[in-house]
Design a protein around this motif. Structure first.
Motif, PDB file in Angstrom:
ATOM      1  N   LYS A 165       8.297   6.821 -15.552  1.00  0.00           N
ATOM      2  CA  LYS A 165       9.587   7.523 -15.569  1.00  0.00           C
ATOM      3  C   LYS A 165      10.748   6.608 -15.215  1.00  0.00           C
ATOM      4  O   LYS A 165      11.896   7.019 -15.266  1.00  0.00           O
ATOM      5  CB  LYS A 165       9.552   8.724 -14.631  1.00  0.00           C
ATOM      6  CG  LYS A 165       8.682   9.838 -15.164  1.00  0.00           C
ATOM      7  CD  LYS A 165       8.863  11.097 -14.387  1.00  0.00           C
ATOM      8  CE  LYS A 165       8.068  12.204 -15.031  1.00  0.00           C
ATOM      9  NZ  LYS A 165       8.233  13.466 -14.332  1.00  0.00           N
ATOM     10  N   LEU A 166      10.456   5.365 -14.844  1.00  0.00           N
ATOM     11  CA  LEU A 166      11.528   4.405 -14.603  1.00  0.00           C
ATOM     12  C   LEU A 166      12.197   3.984 -15.901  1.00  0.00           C
ATOM     13  O   LEU A 166      13.216   3.330 -15.890  1.00  0.00           O
ATOM     14  CB  LEU A 166      10.991   3.168 -13.886  1.00  0.00           C
ATOM     15  CG  LEU A 166      10.764   3.317 -12.399  1.00  0.00           C
ATOM     16  CD1 LEU A 166      10.002   2.126 -11.865  1.00  0.00           C
ATOM     17  CD2 LEU A 166      12.070   3.497 -11.664  1.00  0.00           C
ATOM     18  N   LYS A 167      11.616   4.367 -17.034  1.00  0.00           N
ATOM     19  CA  LYS A 167      12.175   3.978 -18.317  1.00  0.00           C
ATOM     20  C   LYS A 167      13.209   4.987 -18.821  1.00  0.00           C
ATOM     21  O   LYS A 167      14.172   4.628 -19.457  1.00  0.00           O
ATOM     22  CB  LYS A 167      11.067   3.826 -19.365  1.00  0.00           C
ATOM     23  CG  LYS A 167      11.602   3.335 -20.685  1.00  0.00           C
ATOM     24  CD  LYS A 167      10.521   2.999 -21.651  1.00  0.00           C
ATOM     25  CE  LYS A 167      11.170   2.454 -22.910  1.00  0.00           C
ATOM     26  NZ  LYS A 167      10.247   1.842 -23.799  1.00  0.00           N
ATOM     27  N   VAL A 205      13.781   8.509  -9.742  1.00  0.00           N
ATOM     28  CA  VAL A 205      12.493   7.941  -9.338  1.00  0.00           C
ATOM     29  C   VAL A 205      12.721   6.789  -8.362  1.00  0.00           C
ATOM     30  O   VAL A 205      12.048   6.694  -7.335  1.00  0.00           O
ATOM     31  CB  VAL A 205      11.687   7.483 -10.577  1.00  0.00           C
ATOM     32  CG1 VAL A 205      10.461   6.695 -10.168  1.00  0.00           C
ATOM     33  CG2 VAL A 205      11.293   8.680 -11.421  1.00  0.00           C
ATOM     34  N   LEU A 206      13.680   5.945  -8.664  1.00  0.00           N
ATOM     35  CA  LEU A 206      13.987   4.820  -7.783  1.00  0.00           C
ATOM     36  C   LEU A 206      14.432   5.320  -6.409  1.00  0.00           C
ATOM     37  O   LEU A 206      14.000   4.807  -5.374  1.00  0.00           O
ATOM     38  CB  LEU A 206      15.059   3.939  -8.415  1.00  0.00           C
ATOM     39  CG  LEU A 206      15.356   2.619  -7.737  1.00  0.00           C
ATOM     40  CD1 LEU A 206      14.097   1.779  -7.570  1.00  0.00           C
ATOM     41  CD2 LEU A 206      16.401   1.853  -8.527  1.00  0.00           C
ATOM     42  N   TYR A 207      15.267   6.345  -6.387  1.00  0.00           N
ATOM     43  CA  TYR A 207      15.704   6.918  -5.111  1.00  0.00           C
ATOM     44  C   TYR A 207      14.514   7.517  -4.358  1.00  0.00           C
ATOM     45  O   TYR A 207      14.391   7.358  -3.138  1.00  0.00           O
ATOM     46  CB  TYR A 207      16.777   7.984  -5.342  1.00  0.00           C
ATOM     47  CG  TYR A 207      17.269   8.600  -4.066  1.00  0.00           C
ATOM     48  CD1 TYR A 207      18.146   7.914  -3.233  1.00  0.00           C
ATOM     49  CD2 TYR A 207      16.828   9.860  -3.669  1.00  0.00           C
ATOM     50  CE1 TYR A 207      18.580   8.469  -2.045  1.00  0.00           C
ATOM     51  CE2 TYR A 207      17.261  10.422  -2.484  1.00  0.00           C
ATOM     52  CZ  TYR A 207      18.136   9.729  -1.671  1.00  0.00           C
ATOM     53  OH  TYR A 207      18.552  10.269  -0.491  1.00  0.00           O
ATOM     54  N   GLY A 208      13.626   8.190  -5.076  1.00  0.00           N
ATOM     55  CA  GLY A 208      12.440   8.761  -4.443  1.00  0.00           C
ATOM     56  C   GLY A 208      11.565   7.689  -3.812  1.00  0.00           C
ATOM     57  O   GLY A 208      11.057   7.861  -2.699  1.00  0.00           O
ATOM     58  N   LEU A 209      11.396   6.583  -4.504  1.00  0.00           N
ATOM     59  CA  LEU A 209      10.618   5.468  -3.957  1.00  0.00           C
ATOM     60  C   LEU A 209      11.291   4.897  -2.711  1.00  0.00           C
ATOM     61  O   LEU A 209      10.631   4.598  -1.711  1.00  0.00           O
ATOM     62  CB  LEU A 209      10.436   4.379  -5.012  1.00  0.00           C
ATOM     63  CG  LEU A 209       9.547   4.729  -6.206  1.00  0.00           C
ATOM     64  CD1 LEU A 209       9.644   3.659  -7.275  1.00  0.00           C
ATOM     65  CD2 LEU A 209       8.112   4.928  -5.768  1.00  0.00           C
ATOM     66  N   LEU A 262       0.824  -1.207   0.000  1.00  0.00           N
ATOM     67  CA  LEU A 262       0.000   0.000   0.000  1.00  0.00           C
ATOM     68  C   LEU A 262       0.860   1.261   0.000  1.00  0.00           C
ATOM     69  O   LEU A 262       0.573   2.221  -0.717  1.00  0.00           O
ATOM     70  CB  LEU A 262      -0.942   0.000   1.209  1.00  0.00           C
ATOM     71  CG  LEU A 262      -2.107  -0.978   1.136  1.00  0.00           C
ATOM     72  CD1 LEU A 262      -2.860  -1.007   2.458  1.00  0.00           C
ATOM     73  CD2 LEU A 262      -3.040  -0.613   0.001  1.00  0.00           C
ATOM     74  N   ARG A 263       1.929   1.257   0.786  1.00  0.00           N
ATOM     75  CA  ARG A 263       2.831   2.422   0.823  1.00  0.00           C
ATOM     76  C   ARG A 263       3.528   2.606  -0.526  1.00  0.00           C
ATOM     77  O   ARG A 263       3.728   3.715  -0.986  1.00  0.00           O
ATOM     78  CB  ARG A 263       3.870   2.287   1.932  1.00  0.00           C
ATOM     79  CG  ARG A 263       3.312   2.331   3.303  1.00  0.00           C
ATOM     80  CD  ARG A 263       2.721   3.714   3.643  1.00  0.00           C
ATOM     81  NE  ARG A 263       1.975   3.630   4.869  1.00  0.00           N
ATOM     82  CZ  ARG A 263       0.657   3.652   4.947  1.00  0.00           C
ATOM     83  NH1 ARG A 263      -0.061   3.765   3.871  1.00  0.00           N
ATOM     84  NH2 ARG A 263       0.039   3.571   6.088  1.00  0.00           N
ATOM     85  N   LEU A 264       3.887   1.493  -1.154  1.00  0.00           N
ATOM     86  CA  LEU A 264       4.507   1.576  -2.475  1.00  0.00           C
ATOM     87  C   LEU A 264       3.537   2.183  -3.480  1.00  0.00           C
ATOM     88  O   LEU A 264       3.913   3.056  -4.271  1.00  0.00           O
ATOM     89  CB  LEU A 264       4.959   0.190  -2.947  1.00  0.00           C
ATOM     90  CG  LEU A 264       5.552   0.162  -4.357  1.00  0.00           C
ATOM     91  CD1 LEU A 264       6.898   0.878  -4.381  1.00  0.00           C
ATOM     92  CD2 LEU A 264       5.700  -1.259  -4.842  1.00  0.00           C
ATOM     93  N   ALA A 268       3.366   5.819  -3.005  1.00  0.00           N
ATOM     94  CA  ALA A 268       4.570   6.465  -3.539  1.00  0.00           C
ATOM     95  C   ALA A 268       4.502   6.592  -5.055  1.00  0.00           C
ATOM     96  O   ALA A 268       5.030   7.543  -5.632  1.00  0.00           O
ATOM     97  CB  ALA A 268       5.809   5.680  -3.128  1.00  0.00           C
ATOM     98  N   LEU A 269       3.843   5.642  -5.707  1.00  0.00           N
ATOM     99  CA  LEU A 269       3.750   5.685  -7.173  1.00  0.00           C
ATOM    100  C   LEU A 269       2.889   6.837  -7.655  1.00  0.00           C
ATOM    101  O   LEU A 269       2.967   7.224  -8.819  1.00  0.00           O
ATOM    102  CB  LEU A 269       3.222   4.358  -7.718  1.00  0.00           C
ATOM    103  CG  LEU A 269       4.179   3.178  -7.567  1.00  0.00           C
ATOM    104  CD1 LEU A 269       3.528   1.895  -8.052  1.00  0.00           C
ATOM    105  CD2 LEU A 269       5.472   3.434  -8.304  1.00  0.00           C
ATOM    106  N   GLU A 270       2.066   7.419  -6.770  1.00  0.00           N
ATOM    107  CA  GLU A 270       1.328   8.625  -7.135  1.00  0.00           C
ATOM    108  C   GLU A 270       2.285   9.800  -7.312  1.00  0.00           C
ATOM    109  O   GLU A 270       2.069  10.668  -8.142  1.00  0.00           O
ATOM    110  CB  GLU A 270       0.293   8.961  -6.066  1.00  0.00           C
ATOM    111  CG  GLU A 270      -0.858   8.002  -5.995  1.00  0.00           C
ATOM    112  CD  GLU A 270      -1.854   8.376  -4.910  1.00  0.00           C
ATOM    113  OE1 GLU A 270      -1.707   9.443  -4.287  1.00  0.00           O
ATOM    114  OE2 GLU A 270      -2.791   7.596  -4.693  1.00  0.00           O
TER     115      GLU A 270
END
Length: 127
Positions: free
Chosen positions: A56-58, A65-69, A43-45, A48-50
């Motif tokens: 943008k991971l592409k 984005v990965l660091y933000g997650l 649920l937290r993930l 975070a995807l919002e």
């Protein structure tokens, strides 16, 4: 008469799979509290995807984005999450193979050009 109404709808589209959220986590043989914590983590993930959209991971923003997650999850659970852990969680919802950069994109990003100022920059105009 066909029972499941066509299998085409079940195939992956845009990196998402209709079956992905239903996959059991690797530790699904655990007790109920661990299952609840897994649900809380998912649920937290998704929250975070919002903020950090998976599309943008592409591109070139992949690492940001990965660091933000990772940071979002760290603040939510007060523990460190590695990039591999976050990617493993994302893999439950998205086909990350589709997000890997193309060779052409890599060539464009690695292309270097020499830069020099135009000669007119060095010529001083006299008043």
């Amino acid at each position: 008469m066909e029972r499941n109404g066509g299998k085409g709808r079940e195939e992956e589209q845009d990196g998402m799979s209709v079956h992905s959220p239903c996959k059991a986590p690797p530790s699904s043989a655990s007790s109920l509290p661990k299952e609840q914590s897994q649900v809380e983590l998912e649920l937290r993930l998704l929250e975070a995807l919002e903020i950090y959209p998976p599309v943008k991971l592409k591109g070139i923003h992949r690492h940001f984005v990965l660091y933000g997650l990772m940071e979002f999850l760290r603040r939510s659970f007060d523990r460190h999450f590695s990039a591999d852990e976050v990617l493993q969680l994302l893999e439950r919802f998205y086909n990350l193979e589709m997000l890997k950069p193309d060779d052409e994109e890599t060539d464009i990003l690695n292309h270097e050009e020499d830069f020099s100022l135009p000669q007119s920059f060095f010529v001083k105009e006299e008043p």
